[in-house]
Design a protein around this motif. Structure first.
Motif, PDB file in Angstrom:
ATOM      1  N   ALA A  97       0.834  -1.204   0.000  1.00 11.40           N
ATOM      2  CA  ALA A  97       0.000   0.000   0.000  1.00 11.40           C
ATOM      3  C   ALA A  97       0.866   1.251   0.000  1.00 11.40           C
ATOM      4  N   GLU A  98       1.956   1.217   0.745  1.00 13.90           N
ATOM      5  CA  GLU A  98       2.862   2.363   0.775  1.00 13.90           C
ATOM      6  C   GLU A  98       3.586   2.511  -0.563  1.00 13.90           C
ATOM      7  N   ILE A  99       3.993   1.401  -1.146  1.00 19.23           N
ATOM      8  CA  ILE A  99       4.652   1.435  -2.457  1.00 19.23           C
ATOM      9  C   ILE A  99       3.724   2.052  -3.498  1.00 19.23           C
ATOM     10  N   TYR A 100       2.491   1.586  -3.527  1.00 17.16           N
ATOM     11  CA  TYR A 100       1.502   2.076  -4.485  1.00 17.16           C
ATOM     12  C   TYR A 100       1.253   3.566  -4.272  1.00 17.16           C
ATOM     13  N   SER A 101       1.098   3.950  -3.024  1.00 15.12           N
ATOM     14  CA  SER A 101       0.826   5.348  -2.690  1.00 15.12           C
ATOM     15  C   SER A 101       1.990   6.251  -3.073  1.00 15.12           C
ATOM     16  N   PHE A 102       3.200   5.882  -2.679  1.00 18.12           N
ATOM     17  CA  PHE A 102       4.364   6.724  -2.956  1.00 18.12           C
ATOM     18  C   PHE A 102       4.578   6.880  -4.458  1.00 18.12           C
ATOM     19  N   SER A 103       4.406   5.793  -5.210  1.00 18.78           N
ATOM     20  CA  SER A 103       4.615   5.854  -6.655  1.00 18.78           C
ATOM     21  C   SER A 103       3.613   6.784  -7.319  1.00 18.78           C
ATOM     22  N   LEU A 104       2.347   6.652  -6.968  1.00 14.46           N
ATOM     23  CA  LEU A 104       1.310   7.506  -7.554  1.00 14.46           C
ATOM     24  C   LEU A 104       1.533   8.972  -7.188  1.00 14.46           C
ATOM     25  N   ARG A 105       1.893   9.219  -5.954  1.00 15.38           N
ATOM     26  CA  ARG A 105       2.105  10.598  -5.518  1.00 15.38           C
ATOM     27  C   ARG A 105       3.263  11.247  -6.271  1.00 15.38           C
ATOM     28  N   HIS A 106       4.315  10.496  -6.493  1.00 16.23           N
ATOM     29  CA  HIS A 106       5.464  11.067  -7.197  1.00 16.23           C
ATOM     30  C   HIS A 106       5.117  11.414  -8.643  1.00 16.23           C
ATOM     31  N   SER A 200     -10.886   3.225   4.206  1.00 13.37           N
ATOM     32  CA  SER A 200     -10.777   4.662   3.962  1.00 13.37           C
ATOM     33  C   SER A 200      -9.854   5.373   4.947  1.00 13.37           C
ATOM     34  N   ALA A 201     -10.045   5.112   6.242  1.00 14.69           N
ATOM     35  CA  ALA A 201      -9.232   5.801   7.252  1.00 14.69           C
ATOM     36  C   ALA A 201      -7.757   5.437   7.106  1.00 14.69           C
ATOM     37  N   GLU A 202      -7.495   4.169   6.841  1.00 11.45           N
ATOM     38  CA  GLU A 202      -6.111   3.734   6.675  1.00 11.45           C
ATOM     39  C   GLU A 202      -5.521   4.298   5.385  1.00 11.45           C
ATOM     40  N   ALA A 203      -6.321   4.341   4.325  1.00  9.66           N
ATOM     41  CA  ALA A 203      -5.860   4.911   3.062  1.00  9.66           C
ATOM     42  C   ALA A 203      -5.462   6.370   3.244  1.00  9.66           C
ATOM     43  N   GLN A 204      -6.249   7.118   4.015  1.00 10.25           N
ATOM     44  CA  GLN A 204      -5.926   8.517   4.262  1.00 10.25           C
ATOM     45  C   GLN A 204      -4.614   8.647   5.011  1.00 10.25           C
ATOM     46  N   GLU A 205      -4.406   7.783   5.999  1.00 11.75           N
ATOM     47  CA  GLU A 205      -3.167   7.846   6.790  1.00 11.75           C
ATOM     48  C   GLU A 205      -1.950   7.509   5.941  1.00 11.75           C
ATOM     49  N   ILE A 206      -2.049   6.475   5.118  1.00 15.52           N
ATOM     50  CA  ILE A 206      -0.926   6.070   4.267  1.00 15.52           C
ATOM     51  C   ILE A 206      -0.601   7.160   3.250  1.00 15.52           C
ATOM     52  N   ALA A 207      -1.637   7.723   2.651  1.00 17.34           N
ATOM     53  CA  ALA A 207      -1.437   8.731   1.606  1.00 17.34           C
ATOM     54  C   ALA A 207      -0.869  10.040   2.136  1.00 17.34           C
TER      55      ALA A 207
END
Length: 217
Positions: A97-106, A200-207
């Protein structure tokens, strides 16, 4: 004693002639990327590229055989380096989840900080296979890691990959068109994490986690 041929610029790796060729090729790629970002990939003629690069019309064919070939070169120069940097950033990360989030954000932040790059990616779009060929396997790999680790709930990886790309291009277009930049990367990552089954809550925290900078590759 070395012969004159062995000392010529063409015989020495990195010699003057080779450097000139690389510089000319880079000028063509830069000109093509700028024009394609402004007007779209299919709206740019080859003569326009050489004119923008301030080169003779016939010069193009000394470096590329076709429009498709220079599009591939522009995509590789523009996107592959980002993909490699994201690979290096996430190589030692365990949480899919962190990998996916960091990649999309970059990717979103890259478009915000370099709008010319962003518009090129948007206008290249899913209609041209180069973008999918460069980033598609990476997205599918990260999604599969999420499934294998039990992090993601995805019925089909191919569909999820397509959804990721479609949403990414639409988000980049929104950000570039409306200048909606405040936390756009976090909001996009949060939305996509929810799409793959993260609560949802966890997704917000990770993102919203601090985003590590991309390493040089």
């Amino acid at each position: 004693m070395a012969s004159q041929d062995s000392l010529s610029p063409t015989a020495v790796p990195g010699g003057r002639q080779q450097r000139r060729r690389e510089q000319t090729r880079a000028r063509l790629i830069d000109a093509a990327r700028t024009l394609m970002a402004e007007r779209g990939v299919d709206a740019v003629g080859l003569s326009e590229i050489t004119e923008a690069a301030d080169l003779g019309a016939g010069t193009f064919y000394n470096y590329f055989q076709s429009r498709d070939e220079i599009v591939e070169a522009v995509a590789e120069a523009s996107v592959e380096s980002l993909g490699q940097s994201m690979d290096a950033l996430t190589a030692e990360m365990e949480d899919a989840a962190e990998i996916y989030s960091f990649s999309l954000r970059h990717v979103v932040l890259k478009a915000i900080t370099d709008p010319l790059w962003g518009w090129f990616v948007v206008r290249l779009g899913v209609a041209h296979p180069q973008l999918i060929e460069i980033l598609g396997p990476r997205a599918a790999r990260d999604l599969r890691k999420g499934i294998d680790s039990g992090r993601f709930t995805i019925p089909d990886i191919d569909v999820a990959t397509s959804c990721t790309f479609g949403a990414l291009l639409a988000t980049l277009h929104l950000v570039l068109s409306s200048k909606t930049e405040v936390h756009a990367d976090e909001l996009f990552a949060q939305t996509m994490l929810c799409m793959v089954g993260v609560p949802s809550a966890e997704a917000q925290e990770i993102a919203s986690r601090p985003l590590p900078p991309l390493p040089e590759v």
